[in-house]
Design a protein around this motif. Structure first.
Motif, PDB file in Angstrom:
ATOM      1  N   ALA A  13       0.867  -1.147   0.066  1.00 29.84           N
ATOM      2  CA  ALA A  13       0.160  -0.010   0.181  1.00 29.84           C
ATOM      3  C   ALA A  13       0.782   1.133   0.054  1.00 29.84           C
ATOM      4  CB  ALA A  13      -0.847   0.004   1.217  1.00 29.84           C
ATOM      5  N   VAL A  18      -3.720   5.053  -1.257  1.00 26.86           N
ATOM      6  CA  VAL A  18      -4.887   4.770  -0.061  1.00 26.86           C
ATOM      7  C   VAL A  18      -5.780   6.057   0.160  1.00 26.86           C
ATOM      8  CG1 VAL A  18      -5.207   4.657   2.501  1.00 26.86           C
ATOM      9  CG2 VAL A  18      -3.375   3.303   1.217  1.00 26.86           C
ATOM     10  N   HIS A  28      -5.717   3.461  -7.639  1.00 28.38           N
ATOM     11  CA  HIS A  28      -5.205   2.616  -6.672  1.00 28.38           C
ATOM     12  C   HIS A  28      -5.214   1.506  -7.011  1.00 28.38           C
ATOM     13  CE1 HIS A  28      -9.569   3.310  -5.915  1.00 28.38           C
ATOM     14  NE2 HIS A  28      -9.627   1.974  -5.892  1.00 28.38           N
ATOM     15  N   VAL A  31      -4.237  -3.640  -3.125  1.00 24.94           N
ATOM     16  CA  VAL A  31      -3.558  -3.599  -1.736  1.00 24.94           C
ATOM     17  C   VAL A  31      -3.940  -2.155  -0.955  1.00 24.94           C
ATOM     18  CG1 VAL A  31      -1.484  -2.745  -2.912  1.00 24.94           C
ATOM     19  CG2 VAL A  31      -1.597  -4.163  -0.632  1.00 24.94           C
ATOM     20  N   ASP A  32      -4.167  -1.327  -1.761  1.00 23.14           N
ATOM     21  CA  ASP A  32      -4.389  -0.002  -1.149  1.00 23.14           C
ATOM     22  C   ASP A  32      -5.892   0.005  -0.560  1.00 23.14           C
ATOM     23  OD1 ASP A  32      -1.976   1.388  -2.269  1.00 23.14           O
ATOM     24  OD2 ASP A  32      -2.909   0.915  -4.330  1.00 23.14           O
ATOM     25  N   ALA A  35      -6.089  -1.830   2.706  1.00 21.87           N
ATOM     26  CA  ALA A  35      -5.630  -1.264   3.629  1.00 21.87           C
ATOM     27  C   ALA A  35      -6.215  -0.034   4.069  1.00 21.87           C
ATOM     28  CB  ALA A  35      -4.144  -0.297   3.220  1.00 21.87           C
ATOM     29  N   GLN A 210       1.766  -1.105   7.293  1.00 21.62           N
ATOM     30  CA  GLN A 210       1.766  -0.991   5.960  1.00 21.62           C
ATOM     31  C   GLN A 210       3.033  -0.430   5.464  1.00 21.62           C
ATOM     32  OE1 GLN A 210      -0.231  -2.406   3.811  1.00 21.62           O
ATOM     33  NE2 GLN A 210      -1.881  -3.055   5.194  1.00 21.62           N
TER      34      GLN A 210
END
Length: 266
Positions: A13, A18, A28, A31-32, A35, A210
């Motif tokens: 991230a 995020v 994005h 993974v972002d 998170a 992260q």
């Protein structure tokens, strides 16, 4: 800029992505999003907090352009383009304004063309550099060609300082401010856990997991960034309380984990 995407790490991230996800953007990765979802579970007010941080920037630079006549800006830690961007706000007031954007994130670089769509009368530029290396910013051809240091500059550092740990934080701000002439302004936002310590603390822990450690500051520590400068009323306050408009009606203090202020360099 064409090879910037080759440097993007999609396995971990990133704070800018995020931020983009939580605000409903499109730039994005999974993974972002994961998170961001985890952070919002810890603190459901996080989207409100992020929106108000962005709105503070809009009000601050509009104030500088409209009420103080500032026509050139240096924006550190620009983040992903999100309309209205800084140049769009100030060029609506004064189309001749110049803006230099600075960020070191390859995904921001990949989208930087959106930051270069200046009004015909004004100019914008993008510097691929890190706040931790002020000389790279100040020595860049973009900085030297677009900003006239015989005239005041608006230095904006929005949503960045919580990723800069002491003891370097105040020194980095000063090194960026020192070359700017008298009459320049600093607009700054500073992360805090003063108003929702448990929830914001858990968000900070999630960021740290992260690999994005955060430093949250209390009011005296936040105020110290403005030592030697002339604070504009109402001083250092939560961002939604700085010269608020109708959009800030009903915003809960517990939903905001950011101090903000604008100050003049004498």
């Amino acid at each position: 800029m064409d090879d910037a995407r080759d440097r993007i790490d999609t396995t971990t991230a990133h704070s800018a992505r995020v931020y983009d996800y939580i605000l409903g953007g499109k730039d994005h990765y999974l993974v972002d999003a994961e998170a961001g979802d985890a952070m919002c579970r810890h603190w459901p007010a996080l989207p409100v907090h992020m929106r108000e941080n962005r709105r503070f920037m809009h009000r601050a630079v509009r104030y500088l352009a409209r009420e103080q006549g500032i026509r050139q800006f240096l924006d550190i830690g620009t983040g992903l383009p999100t309309p209205p961007n800084l140049h769009e706000v100030v060029q609506e007031v004064a189309p001749e304004s110049h803006v230099v954007y600075v960020d070191n994130d390859p995904i921001v670089l990949a989208h930087a063309r959106a930051l270069l769509l200046s009004s015909p009368q004004g100019k914008t530029a993008y510097v691929d550099a890190d706040m931790n290396d002020p000389d790279a910013i100040l020595d860049s051809p973009q900085f030297r060609s677009l900003l006239d240091l015989d005239k005041p500059v608006g230095l904006t550092i929005i949503g960045m300082l919580h990723f800069i740990a002491p003891p370097d934080d105040q020194d980095l701000v000063r090194r960026l401010l020192d070359p700017l002439p008298s009459g320049s302004y600093l607009a700054l936002t500073i992360g805090t856990a003063d108003f929702a310590p448990e929830e914001v603390g858990r968000v900070a822990e999630e960021y740290a997991q992260q690999n994005m450690p955060m430093t949250l500051r209390d009011l005296p520590t936040a105020t110290a960034f403005f030592d030697g400068l002339e604070l504009v009323e109402p001083g250092v306050v939560q961002v939604h309380k700085w010269r608020p408009g109708p959009e800030q009606d009903g915003v809960d203090d517990r939903a905001i984990a950011m101090y903000g202020a604008v100050a003049r360099k004498p």
